[in-house]
Design a protein around this motif. Structure first.
Motif, mmCIF file in Angstrom:
data_model
loop_
_atom_site.group_PDB
_atom_site.id
_atom_site.type_symbol
_atom_site.label_atom_id
_atom_site.label_comp_id
_atom_site.label_asym_id
_atom_site.label_seq_id
_atom_site.Cartn_x
_atom_site.Cartn_y
_atom_site.Cartn_z
ATOM 1 N N ALA A 1 -12.037 -5.926 4.425
ATOM 2 C CA ALA A 1 -12.056 -6.055 5.883
ATOM 3 C C ALA A 1 -11.143 -5.043 6.576
ATOM 4 O O ALA A 1 -11.184 -4.907 7.798
ATOM 5 C CB ALA A 1 -11.652 -7.475 6.287
ATOM 6 N N MET A 2 -10.349 -4.328 5.813
ATOM 7 C CA MET A 2 -9.461 -3.330 6.395
ATOM 8 C C MET A 2 -10.292 -2.131 6.863
ATOM 9 O O MET A 2 -11.111 -1.611 6.095
ATOM 10 C CB MET A 2 -8.432 -2.880 5.355
ATOM 11 C CG MET A 2 -7.381 -1.954 5.896
ATOM 12 S SD MET A 2 -6.062 -1.605 4.703
ATOM 13 C CE MET A 2 -6.960 -0.791 3.405
ATOM 14 N N PRO A 3 -10.132 -1.710 8.114
ATOM 15 C CA PRO A 3 -10.890 -0.542 8.596
ATOM 16 C C PRO A 3 -10.664 0.670 7.684
ATOM 17 O O PRO A 3 -9.529 0.983 7.325
ATOM 18 C CB PRO A 3 -10.308 -0.294 10.000
ATOM 19 C CG PRO A 3 -9.807 -1.639 10.436
ATOM 20 C CD PRO A 3 -9.285 -2.283 9.165
ATOM 21 N N GLY A 4 -11.772 1.290 7.277
ATOM 22 C CA GLY A 4 -11.706 2.474 6.433
ATOM 23 C C GLY A 4 -11.533 2.191 4.950
ATOM 24 O O GLY A 4 -11.245 3.109 4.173
ATOM 25 N N ALA A 5 -11.744 0.947 4.523
ATOM 26 C CA ALA A 5 -11.502 0.574 3.119
ATOM 27 C C ALA A 5 -12.362 1.382 2.137
ATOM 28 O O ALA A 5 -11.846 1.869 1.128
ATOM 29 C CB ALA A 5 -11.743 -0.921 2.919
ATOM 30 N N LEU A 6 -13.636 1.538 2.418
ATOM 31 C CA LEU A 6 -14.507 2.267 1.490
ATOM 32 C C LEU A 6 -14.145 3.747 1.430
ATOM 33 O O LEU A 6 -14.104 4.335 0.340
ATOM 34 C CB LEU A 6 -15.980 2.089 1.880
ATOM 35 C CG LEU A 6 -16.526 0.668 1.719
ATOM 36 C CD1 LEU A 6 -17.935 0.571 2.288
ATOM 37 C CD2 LEU A 6 -16.497 0.238 0.260
ATOM 38 N N ASP A 7 -13.857 4.351 2.593
ATOM 39 C CA ASP A 7 -13.426 5.750 2.611
ATOM 40 C C ASP A 7 -12.103 5.909 1.869
ATOM 41 O O ASP A 7 -11.875 6.912 1.193
ATOM 42 C CB ASP A 7 -13.280 6.260 4.048
ATOM 43 C CG ASP A 7 -14.625 6.442 4.739
ATOM 44 O OD1 ASP A 7 -15.644 6.593 4.027
ATOM 45 O OD2 ASP A 7 -14.651 6.416 5.984
ATOM 46 N N LEU A 8 -11.233 4.920 1.994
ATOM 47 C CA LEU A 8 -9.948 4.942 1.294
ATOM 48 C C LEU A 8 -10.166 5.007 -0.211
ATOM 49 O O LEU A 8 -9.565 5.841 -0.904
ATOM 50 C CB LEU A 8 -9.114 3.706 1.641
ATOM 51 C CG LEU A 8 -7.868 3.477 0.791
ATOM 52 C CD1 LEU A 8 -6.867 4.609 0.965
ATOM 53 C CD2 LEU A 8 -7.244 2.128 1.120
ATOM 54 N N ILE A 9 -11.025 4.151 -0.718
ATOM 55 C CA ILE A 9 -11.289 4.133 -2.162
ATOM 56 C C ILE A 9 -11.830 5.484 -2.619
ATOM 57 O O ILE A 9 -11.367 6.053 -3.611
ATOM 58 C CB ILE A 9 -12.260 2.988 -2.532
ATOM 59 C CG1 ILE A 9 -11.591 1.636 -2.280
ATOM 60 C CG2 ILE A 9 -12.692 3.111 -3.999
ATOM 61 C CD1 ILE A 9 -12.533 0.449 -2.389
ATOM 62 N N SER A 10 -12.794 6.030 -1.876
ATOM 63 C CA SER A 10 -13.362 7.342 -2.215
ATOM 64 C C SER A 10 -12.292 8.431 -2.176
ATOM 65 O O SER A 10 -12.249 9.305 -3.050
ATOM 66 C CB SER A 10 -14.492 7.702 -1.250
ATOM 67 O OG SER A 10 -15.548 6.794 -1.357
ATOM 68 N N SER A 11 -11.425 8.374 -1.167
ATOM 69 C CA SER A 11 -10.363 9.378 -1.029
ATOM 70 C C SER A 11 -9.367 9.297 -2.174
ATOM 71 O O SER A 11 -8.890 10.323 -2.678
ATOM 72 C CB SER A 11 -9.632 9.199 0.299
ATOM 73 O OG SER A 11 -10.500 9.434 1.384
ATOM 74 N N ILE A 12 -9.041 8.088 -2.595
ATOM 75 C CA ILE A 12 -8.119 7.924 -3.725
ATOM 76 C C ILE A 12 -8.754 8.474 -4.994
ATOM 77 O O ILE A 12 -8.104 9.180 -5.768
ATOM 78 C CB ILE A 12 -7.714 6.449 -3.897
ATOM 79 C CG1 ILE A 12 -6.794 6.038 -2.743
ATOM 80 C CG2 ILE A 12 -7.031 6.215 -5.249
ATOM 81 C CD1 ILE A 12 -6.525 4.558 -2.660
ATOM 82 N N ARG A 13 -10.018 8.180 -5.202
ATOM 83 C CA ARG A 13 -10.704 8.677 -6.395
ATOM 84 C C ARG A 13 -10.760 10.206 -6.413
ATOM 85 O O ARG A 13 -10.797 10.817 -7.481
ATOM 86 C CB ARG A 13 -12.126 8.102 -6.477
ATOM 87 C CG ARG A 13 -12.157 6.628 -6.799
ATOM 88 C CD ARG A 13 -11.672 6.377 -8.197
ATOM 89 N NE ARG A 13 -11.810 4.968 -8.556
ATOM 90 C CZ ARG A 13 -10.944 4.300 -9.254
ATOM 91 N NH1 ARG A 13 -9.844 4.876 -9.674
ATOM 92 N NH2 ARG A 13 -11.141 3.042 -9.551
ATOM 93 N N ALA A 14 -10.771 10.837 -5.234
ATOM 94 C CA ALA A 14 -10.843 12.292 -5.147
ATOM 95 C C ALA A 14 -9.507 12.969 -5.477
ATOM 96 O O ALA A 14 -9.478 14.168 -5.771
ATOM 97 C CB ALA A 14 -11.306 12.712 -3.752
ATOM 98 N N LEU A 15 -8.412 12.223 -5.444
ATOM 99 C CA LEU A 15 -7.106 12.782 -5.794
ATOM 100 C C LEU A 15 -7.030 13.020 -7.298
ATOM 101 O O LEU A 15 -7.672 12.324 -8.081
ATOM 102 C CB LEU A 15 -5.981 11.832 -5.365
ATOM 103 C CG LEU A 15 -5.860 11.562 -3.869
ATOM 104 C CD1 LEU A 15 -4.822 10.464 -3.618
ATOM 105 C CD2 LEU A 15 -5.500 12.829 -3.114
ATOM 106 N N ASP A 16 -6.218 14.006 -7.700
ATOM 107 C CA ASP A 16 -6.116 14.348 -9.119
ATOM 108 C C ASP A 16 -5.799 13.153 -10.005
ATOM 109 O O ASP A 16 -6.429 12.954 -11.033
ATOM 110 C CB ASP A 16 -5.045 15.426 -9.334
ATOM 111 C CG ASP A 16 -5.505 16.786 -8.825
ATOM 112 O OD1 ASP A 16 -6.731 16.992 -8.694
ATOM 113 O OD2 ASP A 16 -4.639 17.627 -8.554
#
Length: 121
Positions: free
Chosen positions: A54-69
């Motif tokens: 329910a946190m705004p941007g949760a799915l983008d957050l997960i994708s962004s974390i996965r994109a980090l080294d």
């Protein structure tokens, strides 16, 4: 000790989760927004995370974390209120490792993460 981050807009959820997970010998950090979570992960990536759906941007957050080294190794639990197949699949597509039903309590967190903290010791 393994590191654990709770990403949830609710102060109460973060406080309860932190207390329980600290007792399971995790070093627990908290973040109240997707932006704060990503910023903290760039500095110090946890071993485990709970991300509130329910946190705004949760799915983008997960994708962004996965994109980090070092973001591929973190185990991300997408926290949902109900087992909604669409939400679960969206979380999985974004890169969630697994799911956690909310509200969680000591029994649930101990069952899911208790053995992991002991195994790492």
């Amino acid at each position: 000790m393994q590191k654990f981050m709770i990403a949830d807009a609710s102060d109460v959820v973060r406080k309860v989760g932190r207390r329980i997970l600290s007792e399971l010998d995790f070093v627990v950090t908290e973040a109240a927004s997707a932006e704060e979570t990503l910023s903290r992960c760039k500095v110090d990536m946890p071993d485990y995370m709970v991300v509130d759906s329910a946190m705004p941007g949760a799915l983008d957050l997960i994708s962004s974390i996965r994109a980090l080294d070092d973001g591929k190794a973190v185990k991300i639990y997408y926290c949902v209120i109900e087992a909604d197949l669409r939400k679960l699949m969206a979380g999985k597509r974004a890169g969630a490792t697994d799911f956690l039903l909310k509200p969680f309590d000591r029994k649930i967190l101990t069952a899911v993460f208790g053995k992991r903290s002991v195994a790492a010791a």
